[in-house]
Write an enzyme that holds these catalytic residues in place. Structure first.
Site, PDB file in Angstrom:
ATOM      1  CE1 TYR A 249      -4.046  -1.988   0.233  1.00  9.46           C
ATOM      2  CE2 TYR A 249      -2.703  -3.375   1.654  1.00  9.46           C
ATOM      3  CZ  TYR A 249      -3.837  -3.193   0.888  1.00  9.46           C
ATOM      4  OH  TYR A 249      -4.753  -4.198   0.758  1.00  9.46           O
TER       5      TYR A 249
ATOM      6  CG  ASN B 240      -9.645  -1.966  -9.011  1.00  6.65           C
ATOM      7  OD1 ASN B 240     -10.038  -1.295  -9.977  1.00  6.65           O
ATOM      8  ND2 ASN B 240      -8.842  -3.019  -9.135  1.00  6.65           N
TER       9      ASN B 240
ATOM     10  CG  HIS C  42      -4.761  -9.761  -7.742  1.00  4.61           C
ATOM     11  ND1 HIS C  42      -5.354  -9.195  -8.859  1.00  4.61           N
ATOM     12  CD2 HIS C  42      -3.719 -10.490  -8.204  1.00  4.61           C
ATOM     13  CE1 HIS C  42      -4.703  -9.583  -9.944  1.00  4.61           C
ATOM     14  NE2 HIS C  42      -3.700 -10.360  -9.585  1.00  4.61           N
TER      15      HIS C  42
ATOM     16  CD  GLU D  60      -1.121 -12.358 -11.039  1.00  8.16           C
ATOM     17  OE1 GLU D  60      -0.166 -11.718 -10.579  1.00  8.16           O
ATOM     18  OE2 GLU D  60      -2.162 -11.828 -11.486  1.00  8.16           O
TER      19      GLU D  60
END
Lengths: 156, 196
Positions: free
Chosen positions: B133, B156, B165, B191
């Site tokens: 963040y 978002n 994410h 991912e």
């Protein structure tokens, strides 16, 4: 506060079917598709400018009535158009009861629309009058004149 | 009166006319927002496309999503899956592990102010890596506004495609996610990122 208008898709889900039936009864299966398309286009064009969302169904039917009137007037002015105007690309929908449809369509437009509003959509005479831009009494007269003729035609 | 009962029971099919109307509405520039429901490993998604690009990907119930978009953007909203095909294709490829970045034009209409900077910084985080963040707040121009950055990411409008994410707490904690933490974990795992 601006009005909360529901997504246009909601209007289609709720009313496209009944508008199409109304138009089929008024102008026939071949022109009903075009008429519905015109009705929805014209509704979509002005939709965001509506100042209230109280009777969207009535608003749509008023537009559909106007489009049906345009088609019938066009036919009266161009009688040949009824024969030429059949788009080969638009397959006519199966009409479950040709005799009755054609009897309904043989009625003068005002009687036809009034009868259809009354019996397909179960509207009160006052509402029929509003949609057609005529008085409640005139709506009642058109329905009963239409019915008299239909009885004669169909039972003959 | 039986003739009229018969009349009342007649059915016709409006679907061809409605499809033709949808095409024409798009051609004449009157289709402000087209949407479709897609199946995904994360459950059903509703995707919304404007003439400018993908404007929203929603995890919520389709009626609520559509209602919200109608009141925030325009009531000229139609279910038009044919206009969202490219979005479906790219998302399918992503979930199948065959795509690492999206080539979809985006419409940022639902994003305002600082949140826009945060989400554009987020959009630059590559596939398979993560940020914090604090870092996206710095990228967005206000290093100390990490709380505001968190809010921006939480709202978002285009999750998955704008990969919020990939943003975690500085300590390595998962942080929050607009679609629930299970979905965030799923996406990170997809991912190849280890995160608990």
């Amino acid at each position: 506060m601006s009005v909360h208008l529901p997504p246009f898709q909601q209007l289609i889900d709720a009313h496209a079917g009944e508008l199409h039936r109304f138009l089929t009864a008024c102008v026939g299966a071949v022109d009903a598709d075009d008429c519905l398309q015109e009705t929805l286009m014209s509704a979509l064009r002005t939709y965001p400018t509506l100042r209230h969302a109280d009777n969207l169904r009535g608003w749509l039917f008023t537009i559909a009535h106007r489009k049906a009137t345009d088609v019938v007037r066009h036919r009266v002015r161009h009688p040949a158009a009824e024969l030429d105007g059949v788009e080969p690309s638009v397959a006519p929908h199966a009409e479950p009861d040709d005799e009755l449809w054609s009897a309904v369509r043989a009625l003068p437009l005002k009687q036809r629309a009034a009868v259809v509003h009354r019996y397909l959509f179960d509207l009160a005479y006052r509402e029929i009058g509003e949609r057609m831009g005529i008085s409640e009494e005139a709506a009642r007269q058109n329905v009963s004149a239409g019915l008299r003729r239909l009885r004669l035609e169909v039972t003959r | 009166m039986s003739e009229l009962e018969r009349l009342a029971s007649l059915r016709t099919d409006a679907s061809a006319a409605v499809a033709a109307f949808r095409r024409r509405a798009a051609e004449e520039g009157l289709l402000d927002v087209a949407y479709a429901e897609l199946e995904s490993p994360l459950g059903p998604l509703t995707v919304f496309v404007t003439p400018r690009g993908l404007v929203r990907v929603g995890y919520g119930a389709v009626e609520d999503e559509v209602d919200q978009v109608a009141s925030l953007l325009s009531p000229r909203v139609l279910a038009a899956p044919e206009r969202t095909d490219h979005v479906r294709r790219e998302l399918d490829e992503y979930f199948a592990g065959r795509r690492q970045s999206f080539d979809l034009p985006l419409d940022w209409s639902l994003v305002h102010g600082f949140a826009g900077n945060v989400l554009q910084a987020t959009a630059r985080i590559p596939f398979g890596s993560v940020s914090t963040y604090q870092e996206v707040a710095s990228e967005a121009g206000s290093p100390r506004a990490y709380r505001a950055a968190g809010n921006a990411l939480g709202s978002n409008p285009i999750p998955i495609v704008v990969p919020c994410h990939r943003v975690l707490h500085s300590g390595g904690g998962l942080g929050g996610y607009t679609g629930g933490l299970d979905r965030k974990r799923f996406l990170l795992r997809l991912e190849g990122v280890r995160a608990d």
